[in-house]
Design a protein around this motif. Structure first.
Motif, PDB file in Angstrom:
ATOM      1  N   GLU A   4     -10.265 -23.900  -3.705  1.00  0.00           N
ATOM      2  CA  GLU A   4     -10.303 -23.344  -2.348  1.00  0.00           C
ATOM      3  C   GLU A   4      -9.283 -22.222  -2.170  1.00  0.00           C
ATOM      4  OE1 GLU A   4      -9.738 -26.513  -3.110  1.00  0.00           O
ATOM      5  OE2 GLU A   4     -10.822 -27.913  -1.790  1.00  0.00           O
ATOM      6  N   ALA A  13     -19.550 -15.981  -3.308  1.00  0.00           N
ATOM      7  CA  ALA A  13     -19.523 -16.686  -2.032  1.00  0.00           C
ATOM      8  C   ALA A  13     -20.924 -16.893  -1.463  1.00  0.00           C
ATOM      9  CB  ALA A  13     -18.660 -15.926  -1.030  1.00  0.00           C
ATOM     10  N   ARG A  15     -23.502 -17.700  -3.245  1.00  0.00           N
ATOM     11  CA  ARG A  15     -24.240 -18.664  -4.062  1.00  0.00           C
ATOM     12  C   ARG A  15     -24.378 -20.001  -3.325  1.00  0.00           C
ATOM     13  NH1 ARG A  15     -27.414 -17.327  -7.554  1.00  0.00           N
ATOM     14  NH2 ARG A  15     -27.257 -19.465  -8.362  1.00  0.00           N
ATOM     15  N   ARG A  17     -23.901 -23.980  -2.786  1.00  0.00           N
ATOM     16  CA  ARG A  17     -22.725 -24.802  -3.075  1.00  0.00           C
ATOM     17  C   ARG A  17     -23.136 -26.253  -3.336  1.00  0.00           C
ATOM     18  NH1 ARG A  17     -18.136 -22.216  -0.725  1.00  0.00           N
ATOM     19  NH2 ARG A  17     -18.700 -20.023  -0.416  1.00  0.00           N
ATOM     20  N   ASP A  18     -22.263 -26.966  -4.064  1.00  0.00           N
ATOM     21  CA  ASP A  18     -22.471 -28.403  -4.194  1.00  0.00           C
ATOM     22  C   ASP A  18     -21.761 -29.105  -3.035  1.00  0.00           C
ATOM     23  OD1 ASP A  18     -19.758 -28.476  -4.784  1.00  0.00           O
ATOM     24  OD2 ASP A  18     -19.997 -29.395  -6.753  1.00  0.00           O
ATOM     25  N   ARG A  20     -19.017 -30.537  -2.802  1.00  0.00           N
ATOM     26  CA  ARG A  20     -17.578 -30.292  -2.717  1.00  0.00           C
ATOM     27  C   ARG A  20     -17.264 -28.879  -2.248  1.00  0.00           C
ATOM     28  NH1 ARG A  20     -16.525 -31.256  -8.855  1.00  0.00           N
ATOM     29  NH2 ARG A  20     -18.388 -29.925  -8.772  1.00  0.00           N
ATOM     30  N   GLY A  21     -18.283 -28.026  -2.225  1.00  0.00           N
ATOM     31  CA  GLY A  21     -18.067 -26.637  -1.867  1.00  0.00           C
ATOM     32  C   GLY A  21     -18.005 -25.693  -3.035  1.00  0.00           C
ATOM     33  N   TYR A  22     -18.146 -26.206  -4.271  1.00  0.00           N
ATOM     34  CA  TYR A  22     -18.149 -25.345  -5.450  1.00  0.00           C
ATOM     35  C   TYR A  22     -19.388 -24.448  -5.447  1.00  0.00           C
ATOM     36  CZ  TYR A  22     -14.328 -27.453  -8.148  1.00  0.00           C
ATOM     37  OH  TYR A  22     -13.103 -27.862  -8.600  1.00  0.00           O
ATOM     38  N   PRO A  23     -19.234 -23.142  -5.643  1.00  0.00           N
ATOM     39  CA  PRO A  23     -20.413 -22.290  -5.816  1.00  0.00           C
ATOM     40  C   PRO A  23     -21.100 -22.616  -7.133  1.00  0.00           C
ATOM     41  CG  PRO A  23     -18.405 -21.044  -6.236  1.00  0.00           C
ATOM     42  CD  PRO A  23     -17.970 -22.386  -5.734  1.00  0.00           C
TER      43      PRO A  23
END
Length: 206
Positions: A4, A13, A15, A17-18, A20-23
């Motif tokens: 983060e 940005a 893309r 996300r999963d 957890r917020g990961y792209p």
């Protein structure tokens, strides 16, 4: 560094996300609505190779240098060649596709396998050892379950070649143009920030 806190390229940005917020990188497959980070999707990777798209953000890469992240063995080989005043060329193919400079700097920092020297890539994907026999030292970074090792690097090349088969998409990188080694990928933060600032300046214009 937590992901983060890592400044994110604009295209990354955008893309998906999963949870957890990961792209999710452009070459990552999905299954039952979940990204499979340990795997590489053949068709997505082939499309990136054929259309000259970044394997991280999926955006077009103009003609000119491309970048990738390498593990300790290839980083060491590059460093040795440069120290000896020799040209570097690795003819061994890899499953790892190219990307924009900012995207690869970002990926090096947020991907646990790429960021830390003692990290181990999850098993389950297809690496060279599973498809073509034992991998060479310089392609070990593409093998699922392999430890990254000591000093990694973000590396720029003048261009790339590729081969698309029914089972794999293989890349080979030509003409070293930039070598950015790191023990921990957090060391790349100033370069990533400078790259993003430079992009913002070019977008704003005079």
């Amino acid at each position: 560094m937590r992901f983060e806190r890592v400044p994110m390229p604009e295209a990354v940005a955008a893309r998906p996300r999963d949870d957890r917020g990961y792209p999710v990188p452009a070459i990552t497959p999905w299954q039952d609505g979940l990204p499979q980070f340990a795997l590489t999707d053949h068709d997505r990777s082939a499309n990136c190779a054929l259309e000259r798209l970044c394997s991280v953000c999926g955006g077009f890469m103009p003609r000119g240098p491309v970048w990738r992240v390498v593990g300790a063995d290839e980083s060491g080989a590059i460093a040795a060649a440069l120290a000896g005043g020799r040209p570097y060329r690795n003819l061994a193919p890899t499953l790892e596709g190219p990307g924009h400079r900012a995207c690869m700097l970002y990926a090096a920092m947020v991907c646990p396998y790429l960021a830390r020297p003692n990290a181990r890539r999850r098993t389950g994907g297809q690496g060279p050892s599973e498809a073509q026999g034992p991998a060479t030292a310089l392609t070990a970074a593409a093998v699922r379950g392999a430890v990254r090792g000591g000093e990694g690097a973000v590396v720029g090349f003048g261009d790339y070649e590729y081969a698309v088969t029914g089972a794999q998409v293989l890349f080979r990188f030509l003409d070293l143009v930039e070598f950015l080694p790191h023990e921990s990928a957090d060391e790349q933060l100033p370069l990533l920030q400078a790259e993003l600032d430079s992009r913002a300046g070019r977008t704003a214009g005079p």
